[in-house]
Design a protein around this motif. Structure first.
Motif, short mmCIF file in Angstrom:
data_model
loop_
_atom_site.label_atom_id
_atom_site.label_comp_id
_atom_site.label_asym_id
_atom_site.label_seq_id
_atom_site.Cartn_x
_atom_site.Cartn_y
_atom_site.Cartn_z
N TRP A 46 0.85 -1.18 0.00
CA TRP A 46 0.00 0.00 0.00
C TRP A 46 0.89 1.23 0.00
O TRP A 46 1.82 1.32 0.81
CB TRP A 46 -0.92 0.00 1.22
N ARG A 47 0.63 2.13 -0.92
CA ARG A 47 1.44 3.35 -1.08
C ARG A 47 2.92 3.00 -1.26
O ARG A 47 3.81 3.69 -0.77
CB ARG A 47 1.23 4.29 0.11
N ARG A 81 -3.81 -0.77 5.42
CA ARG A 81 -3.83 0.57 4.86
C ARG A 81 -3.81 1.63 5.95
O ARG A 81 -3.09 2.64 5.86
CB ARG A 81 -5.08 0.76 3.99
N ASP A 113 -0.89 4.27 6.30
CA ASP A 113 -1.25 5.69 6.19
C ASP A 113 -0.80 6.47 7.41
O ASP A 113 -0.30 7.59 7.31
CB ASP A 113 -2.77 5.83 6.02
N GLY A 161 4.56 11.37 3.47
CA GLY A 161 5.36 10.18 3.17
C GLY A 161 6.75 10.21 3.77
O GLY A 161 7.69 9.69 3.18
#
Length: 334
Positions: free
Chosen positions: A153-154, A320, A324, A331
């Protein structure tokens, strides 16, 4: 009577109504015969165990004279029979639930863009021993893992499993033998980090003698105390690092707040979330009483399974939510 459908309520549930109607509901309906057979078999086995227990009790009443032996034997037979009957009833249902979870789990994970799902997993999927070595969980000798997730995720890769870790403990009374105690029940998660990290432990805060003993033990292992300037973080965690100076450069004081936010998000402020960095991974151990990703269908009619899917989708959001929170809007954290 109209077919049961899934009502989409949350953003992560978008487009799932069609998946439920086109894939999950037909699957449940196609296996209704197996579900009913498993339920009948469970009831028959439970009845057979009950009959055997009743026979054993009658035999004791006939052949054992009145006295302490008889008084002790009858409750023992009753308890043993009840436990075996429950297990016999659950056995066929558990087999059916496992089969349904193996079929439905991948469908849900595809919707959530999770690369891999396995209902039954072993140590090769995610070994809990590093979590023990990092003191995120206590010492154990029994491992039960299930519902393994492998995804990203990401741009951050992760693996997560539901774990029940146990330890055999001897009773003081030698005649009692050993009994099993739960060491940990919850989620174990391993998240990749973009850089090598020193070993940094975020453990439940201990005060008084326990805190002093932990400090002595940690220094013996080559770890040093890493105080946090935030009093709330310092009250919740005892933090240690193998290299304090490097740890201060790679971990900001805000990371402690991140752990508190995760604890509140995943546990409602209850329980404890332990964490550790080591090498290229962040390890998280999240204590949790509720079952994770409950996909058993033996106890539900198809019309009621939509609510179970909703809860399962919420569980699949956990990686997630964790990433997050760790990464943040910019980030920068990982």
């Amino acid at each position: 009577m109209s077919s049961p459908t899934f009502e989409e309520r949350a953003p992560h549930e978008q487009a799932f109504a069609r998946v439920f109607d086109d894939q999950i509901l037909p699957l449940l309906l196609a296996h209704q015969g197996e579900r009913d057979a498993a339920r009948r078999k469970g009831r028959r086995w439970a009845a057979l165990v009950g009959a055997l227990g009743l026979g054993a009790a009658c035999a004791v009443l006939v052949f054992v004279p009145s006295g302490p032996v008889l008084i002790a034997a009858l409750p023992a037979i009753a308890l043993t029979t009840a436990g075996m009957a429950v297990a016999a009833r659950r056995g066929p249902r558990a087999a059916f639930d496992h089969d349904m979870a193996q079929r439905i789990g991948p469908i849900l994970c595809e919707v959530m863009d999770i690369d891999r799902f396995e209902h039954r997993v072993d140590l090769a999927f995610l070994d809990p021993h590093p979590f023990r070595d990092l003191r995120l969980v206590d010492w154990f000798d029994g491992v039960d893992l299930q519902d393994g997730l492998d995804g990203a995720w990401r741009g951050v890769r992760y693996r997560m499993v539901e774990a029940r870790l146990t330890r055999r403990r001897s009773q003081d009374d030698r005649r009692s033998g050993q009994h099993t105690v739960n060491v940990f029940r919850g989620l174990l998660m391993r998240i990749e980090t973009p850089r090598d990290m020193p070993t940094i432990l975020f453990l439940r805060a201990r005060r008084g003698v326990l805190g002093w003993l932990r400090g002595r033990f940690a220094r013996f292992e080559g770890m040093e105390r890493l105080p946090f300037p935030d009093p709330e973080v310092e009250a919740a965690y005892d933090t240690y690092a193998s290299d304090v100076e490097t740890a201060r450069t790679v971990i900001t004081p805000a990371f402690g707040r991140t752990l508190l936010a995760l604890r509140h998000d995943l546990q409602g402020g209850r329980g404890h979330l332990a964490a550790a960095f080591q090498g290229r991974h962040l390890y998280l151990a999240v204590h949790r009483k509720e079952d994770f990703l409950r996909l058993g269908a033996a106890d539900l009619e198809p019309a009621a399974f939509a609510a179970r899917c909703r809860a399962a989708l919420a569980d699949l959001m956990i990686p997630r939510r964790v990433i997050d929170t760790l990464v943040g809007a910019g980030g920068e954290e990982l």
